[in-house]
Write a protein that holds these residues in place. Structure first.
Motif, PDB file in Angstrom:
ATOM      1  N   SER A   1       0.703  -1.375   0.097  1.00  0.00           N
ATOM      2  CA  SER A   1       0.140   0.086  -0.058  1.00  0.00           C
ATOM      3  C   SER A   1       0.964   1.289  -0.242  1.00  0.00           C
ATOM      4  CB  SER A   1      -0.829  -0.115   1.239  1.00  0.00           C
ATOM      5  OG  SER A   1       0.010   0.074   2.499  1.00  0.00           O
ATOM      6  N   LYS A   2       2.102   1.131   0.365  1.00  0.00           N
ATOM      7  CA  LYS A   2       2.743   2.335   0.203  1.00  0.00           C
ATOM      8  C   LYS A   2       4.023   2.180  -0.485  1.00  0.00           C
ATOM      9  CE  LYS A   2       3.122   2.794   5.268  1.00  0.00           C
ATOM     10  NZ  LYS A   2       2.207   1.964   6.017  1.00  0.00           N
ATOM     11  N   GLN A   3       4.243   1.288  -1.176  1.00  0.00           N
ATOM     12  CA  GLN A   3       5.446   1.043  -2.545  1.00  0.00           C
ATOM     13  C   GLN A   3       4.913   0.409  -3.665  1.00  0.00           C
ATOM     14  OE1 GLN A   3       8.734  -1.041  -0.683  1.00  0.00           O
ATOM     15  NE2 GLN A   3       8.537  -0.272   1.348  1.00  0.00           N
ATOM     16  N   GLY A   4       3.843   0.130  -3.513  1.00  0.00           N
ATOM     17  CA  GLY A   4       3.176  -0.568  -4.881  1.00  0.00           C
ATOM     18  C   GLY A   4       1.675   0.040  -5.187  1.00  0.00           C
ATOM     19  N   GLN A   5       1.012  -1.020  -5.875  1.00  0.00           N
ATOM     20  CA  GLN A   5      -0.531  -0.428  -6.213  1.00  0.00           C
ATOM     21  C   GLN A   5      -1.360  -1.607  -5.828  1.00  0.00           C
ATOM     22  OE1 GLN A   5      -0.420   0.542 -10.594  1.00  0.00           O
ATOM     23  NE2 GLN A   5       1.419   1.867 -10.046  1.00  0.00           N
ATOM     24  N   LEU A   6      -2.615  -1.430  -5.614  1.00  0.00           N
ATOM     25  CA  LEU A   6      -3.557  -2.344  -5.278  1.00  0.00           C
ATOM     26  C   LEU A   6      -4.909  -1.939  -6.053  1.00  0.00           C
ATOM     27  CD1 LEU A   6      -2.389  -1.771  -2.277  1.00  0.00           C
ATOM     28  CD2 LEU A   6      -3.247  -4.005  -2.028  1.00  0.00           C
TER      29      LEU A   6
ATOM     30  N   ASN B   1     -15.913 -10.900  -9.369  1.00  0.00           N
ATOM     31  CA  ASN B   1     -15.277  -9.754  -8.865  1.00  0.00           C
ATOM     32  C   ASN B   1     -13.994 -10.151  -8.282  1.00  0.00           C
ATOM     33  OD1 ASN B   1     -17.304  -8.238  -9.682  1.00  0.00           O
ATOM     34  ND2 ASN B   1     -18.340  -8.456  -7.648  1.00  0.00           N
ATOM     35  N   THR B   2     -12.908  -9.572  -8.710  1.00  0.00           N
ATOM     36  CA  THR B   2     -11.276 -10.225  -8.301  1.00  0.00           C
ATOM     37  C   THR B   2     -10.543  -8.933  -7.952  1.00  0.00           C
ATOM     38  OG1 THR B   2     -10.781 -10.252 -10.653  1.00  0.00           O
ATOM     39  CG2 THR B   2     -11.124 -12.203  -9.704  1.00  0.00           C
ATOM     40  N   TRP B   3      -9.191  -9.174  -7.871  1.00  0.00           N
ATOM     41  CA  TRP B   3      -8.252  -7.993  -7.123  1.00  0.00           C
ATOM     42  C   TRP B   3      -6.873  -8.529  -7.586  1.00  0.00           C
ATOM     43  CZ3 TRP B   3      -4.470  -9.612  -4.081  1.00  0.00           C
ATOM     44  CH2 TRP B   3      -4.730 -10.875  -3.387  1.00  0.00           C
ATOM     45  N   PHE B   4      -6.153  -7.354  -7.660  1.00  0.00           N
ATOM     46  CA  PHE B   4      -4.647  -7.835  -7.781  1.00  0.00           C
ATOM     47  C   PHE B   4      -3.928  -6.775  -7.184  1.00  0.00           C
ATOM     48  CE2 PHE B   4      -5.014  -5.322 -11.768  1.00  0.00           C
ATOM     49  CZ  PHE B   4      -3.871  -4.624 -11.953  1.00  0.00           C
ATOM     50  N   ALA B   5      -2.551  -7.239  -7.008  1.00  0.00           N
ATOM     51  CA  ALA B   5      -1.445  -5.903  -6.268  1.00  0.00           C
ATOM     52  C   ALA B   5      -0.325  -6.147  -7.034  1.00  0.00           C
ATOM     53  CB  ALA B   5      -1.395  -6.129  -4.927  1.00  0.00           C
ATOM     54  N   VAL B   6       0.706  -5.090  -7.048  1.00  0.00           N
ATOM     55  CA  VAL B   6       1.978  -5.035  -7.783  1.00  0.00           C
ATOM     56  C   VAL B   6       2.739  -4.363  -6.959  1.00  0.00           C
ATOM     57  CG1 VAL B   6       1.148  -3.458  -9.686  1.00  0.00           C
ATOM     58  CG2 VAL B   6       2.917  -5.052 -10.075  1.00  0.00           C
ATOM     59  N   ILE B   7       4.059  -4.614  -6.903  1.00  0.00           N
ATOM     60  CA  ILE B   7       5.052  -4.029  -6.545  1.00  0.00           C
ATOM     61  C   ILE B   7       6.288  -4.242  -7.135  1.00  0.00           C
ATOM     62  CG2 ILE B   7       5.531  -5.621  -4.440  1.00  0.00           C
ATOM     63  CD1 ILE B   7       6.509  -3.407  -2.899  1.00  0.00           C
TER      64      ILE B   7
ATOM     65  N   PRO C   1       4.664   4.024  -6.808  1.00  0.00           N
ATOM     66  CA  PRO C   1       4.081   3.802  -5.299  1.00  0.00           C
ATOM     67  C   PRO C   1       2.899   4.665  -5.225  1.00  0.00           C
ATOM     68  CG  PRO C   1       5.789   5.334  -5.414  1.00  0.00           C
ATOM     69  CD  PRO C   1       5.793   4.709  -6.716  1.00  0.00           C
ATOM     70  N   THR C   2       1.800   4.439  -5.755  1.00  0.00           N
ATOM     71  CA  THR C   2       0.640   4.983  -5.707  1.00  0.00           C
ATOM     72  C   THR C   2      -0.255   4.427  -4.724  1.00  0.00           C
ATOM     73  OG1 THR C   2      -0.251   4.126  -7.370  1.00  0.00           O
ATOM     74  CG2 THR C   2       0.689   6.352  -7.824  1.00  0.00           C
ATOM     75  N   GLY C   3      -0.138   3.270  -4.231  1.00  0.00           N
ATOM     76  CA  GLY C   3      -1.153   2.727  -3.409  1.00  0.00           C
ATOM     77  C   GLY C   3      -2.295   2.055  -3.990  1.00  0.00           C
ATOM     78  N   GLU C   4      -3.206   2.491  -3.101  1.00  0.00           N
ATOM     79  CA  GLU C   4      -4.805   1.817  -3.329  1.00  0.00           C
ATOM     80  C   GLU C   4      -5.451   2.471  -4.527  1.00  0.00           C
ATOM     81  OE1 GLU C   4      -9.020   1.032  -1.198  1.00  0.00           O
ATOM     82  OE2 GLU C   4      -7.366   1.851  -0.092  1.00  0.00           O
TER      83      GLU C   4
ATOM     84  N   GLY D   1      -5.113  -9.464 -24.024  1.00  0.00           N
ATOM     85  CA  GLY D   1      -5.761  -8.380 -23.432  1.00  0.00           C
ATOM     86  C   GLY D   1      -4.363  -7.330 -23.135  1.00  0.00           C
ATOM     87  N   ASP D   2      -4.846  -6.251 -23.350  1.00  0.00           N
ATOM     88  CA  ASP D   2      -3.764  -5.062 -23.409  1.00  0.00           C
ATOM     89  C   ASP D   2      -3.168  -5.165 -22.055  1.00  0.00           C
ATOM     90  OD1 ASP D   2      -4.247  -4.508 -25.791  1.00  0.00           O
ATOM     91  OD2 ASP D   2      -5.721  -2.815 -25.040  1.00  0.00           O
ATOM     92  N   ALA D   3      -1.736  -4.614 -21.775  1.00  0.00           N
ATOM     93  CA  ALA D   3      -1.401  -4.607 -20.517  1.00  0.00           C
ATOM     94  C   ALA D   3      -1.566  -3.449 -19.673  1.00  0.00           C
ATOM     95  CB  ALA D   3       0.312  -4.331 -20.656  1.00  0.00           C
ATOM     96  N   ILE D   4      -1.844  -3.455 -18.410  1.00  0.00           N
ATOM     97  CA  ILE D   4      -2.070  -2.660 -17.331  1.00  0.00           C
ATOM     98  C   ILE D   4      -0.928  -1.891 -17.069  1.00  0.00           C
ATOM     99  CG2 ILE D   4      -3.016  -2.126 -14.891  1.00  0.00           C
ATOM    100  CD1 ILE D   4      -4.355  -5.004 -15.313  1.00  0.00           C
ATOM    101  N   LYS D   5      -0.817  -0.571 -17.478  1.00  0.00           N
ATOM    102  CA  LYS D   5       0.611   0.146 -17.160  1.00  0.00           C
ATOM    103  C   LYS D   5       0.705   0.605 -15.881  1.00  0.00           C
ATOM    104  CE  LYS D   5       0.804   0.052 -21.796  1.00  0.00           C
ATOM    105  NZ  LYS D   5       1.457  -1.130 -22.348  1.00  0.00           N
ATOM    106  N   THR D   6       1.454   0.118 -15.042  1.00  0.00           N
ATOM    107  CA  THR D   6       1.835   0.150 -13.540  1.00  0.00           C
ATOM    108  C   THR D   6       3.126   1.195 -13.547  1.00  0.00           C
ATOM    109  OG1 THR D   6       2.903  -1.470 -13.276  1.00  0.00           O
ATOM    110  CG2 THR D   6       0.676  -1.771 -13.203  1.00  0.00           C
ATOM    111  N   VAL D   7       3.729   1.447 -14.691  1.00  0.00           N
ATOM    112  CA  VAL D   7       5.215   1.887 -14.525  1.00  0.00           C
ATOM    113  C   VAL D   7       5.320   3.384 -13.859  1.00  0.00           C
ATOM    114  CG1 VAL D   7       5.969   0.525 -16.370  1.00  0.00           C
ATOM    115  CG2 VAL D   7       4.884   2.616 -17.005  1.00  0.00           C
ATOM    116  N   ILE D   8       6.590   3.705 -13.609  1.00  0.00           N
ATOM    117  CA  ILE D   8       6.793   4.799 -13.023  1.00  0.00           C
ATOM    118  C   ILE D   8       7.125   6.013 -14.099  1.00  0.00           C
ATOM    119  CG2 ILE D   8       8.569   6.162 -11.509  1.00  0.00           C
ATOM    120  CD1 ILE D   8       9.082   3.457  -9.939  1.00  0.00           C
ATOM    121  N   LYS D   9       6.779   7.010 -13.698  1.00  0.00           N
ATOM    122  CA  LYS D   9       7.059   8.162 -14.837  1.00  0.00           C
ATOM    123  C   LYS D   9       8.717   8.434 -14.943  1.00  0.00           C
ATOM    124  CE  LYS D   9       2.611  10.693 -14.009  1.00  0.00           C
ATOM    125  NZ  LYS D   9       1.925  12.077 -13.715  1.00  0.00           N
TER     126      LYS D   9
END
Length: 362
Positions: free
Chosen positions: A84-89, A306-312, A318-321, A354-362
């Motif tokens: 939640s502090k260093q990744g995304q949920l 209804n599902t979920w995923f998290a990535v770090i 590091p945008t969290g939830e 399916g297209d990628a979900i872009k979680t990358v840092i600017k």
């Protein structure tokens, strides 16, 4: 399912450059049948007070406080203290953010097919040991330069050799009670080959304990330094089907602890430190209303999509939830996995990915 595909925008880059990606290794973890409700709300007071919970006072002591933020941290301390502090949920429907299955069957084999092949295949509509004809992203990565022989899977559920089609893919997939075959395996891995056949088989004769799957994964990482490792847990689903909410919560917290242990280990290892991404998700959701439906999932169980995923990781902001009103689908995870490593996943003929979900840092 007629829903408008919406590209996630709040945490994404306008452009994505493979040349700048920092992820060199990837750990993927699935918690079978783990509901988004407990991930984002923590333990459910109605469930605790129901017939599905034994030792109610003990469960309240371990998992219940009034604050949602504190309650979910009691159940998933790693998710809510680190990711939640260093990744995304993704997937908190209470905040308007949705993560969903694209397949209409909403149980395990179709869910894992969707995650790893990048599309919902109507032929994958059973949990029987049928061989999956579709190329999966782990198979694809294993063929790329520098990754040959560096991709491996350990799972508690016995069905993954068929899901990942080991006969065609050549992937080493150690599922159920399969022994690790490496002749140069260290003493700990050889001991696990023996141990797994002597622990109580309370999940049945084919599905092994998550503890054994975790120990294999951890020790394999130590000795062999794989570039991609998939670790698939099963007990949350088993406890839910059994209608035991206490054990369901206990297994969820245990698996969160296993994930933390793996993350701490790789962050202390120079081979993995600051160049490894961790992705955590589930294969399907569960029912919610009426309460009895929490034990179930499938095409006729509302909410099991209804599902979920998290990535770090080093390429994840590091945008969290994620609280924006957007929708992601599990069919996007295969390409997300590939692009995190700098690849463009091209599946076998007959379907798009399916297209990628872009979680990358600017």
């Amino acid at each position: 399912m007629k829903k408008i595909f919406i590209t996630v925008t709040c945490v994404l880059l306008l452009t994505y450059s493979f040349a700048q990606h920092k992820t060199k290794n990837l750990i993927i973890v699935t918690l079978d049948g783990m509901r988004w409700q407990e991930v984002y709300r923590g333990a459910d007071s109605a469930m605790i007070n129901s017939k599905y919970t034994t030792d109610k006072d003990e469960v309240r002591k371990k998992y219940w406080v009034r604050s949602v933020g504190e309650r979910r941290k009691l159940l998933f301390p790693f998710l809510w203290s680190v990711i939640s502090k260093q990744g995304q949920l993704y997937g908190n429907r209470d905040a308007g953010n949705k993560d969903e299955l694209a397949n209409l069957y909403r149980f395990s084999y179709p869910g894992y097919n969707e995650i790893f092949t990048g599309f919902p295949d109507a032929r994958m509509n059973t949990n029987d040991p049928i061989t999956n004809p579709n190329m999966n992203v782990l198979e694809y990565i294993n063929k790329q330069k520098g990754f040959e022989g560096k991709v491996i899977a350990f799972s508690s559920w016995e069905r993954f050799p068929q899901i990942l089609n080991v006969n065609r893919s050549g992937l080493p997939v150690y599922s159920g009670y399969a022994d690790l075959k490496n002749p140069d395996a260290n003493a700990r891995l050889k001991y696990l080959n023996e141990l797994q056949h002597n622990v109580p088989p309370y999940l049945g004769d084919s599905t092994r304990l998550d503890f054994i799957t975790y120990e294999y994964s951890k020790e394999y990482i130590r000795q062999y330094k794989p570039r991609v490792l998939y670790m698939a847990f099963d007990e949350t689903d088993d406890m839910a089907h059994a209608g035991n909410y206490k054990f369901y919560l206990d297994r969820a917290k245990q698996e969160d602890g296993y994930i933390k242990s793996i993350w701490d280990m790789i962050q202390a290892d120079p081979f993995y430190k600051n160049n490894t991404t961790l992705l955590i998700t589930c294969d399907h959701g569960r029912g919610d209303e009426p309460m009895d439906k929490w034990r179930d999932h499938g095409a006729d169980v509302k909410g099991s999509e209804n599902t979920w995923f998290a990535v770090i990781g080093p390429d994840t902001a590091p945008t969290g939830e994620v609280k924006t009103p957007t929708v992601t689908y599990h069919k996007q995870l295969a390409q997300t996995i590939a692009q995190l490593l700098g690849f463009d996943f091209k599946a076998n003929a007959g379907h798009e990915v399916g297209d990628a979900i872009k979680t990358v840092i600017k």
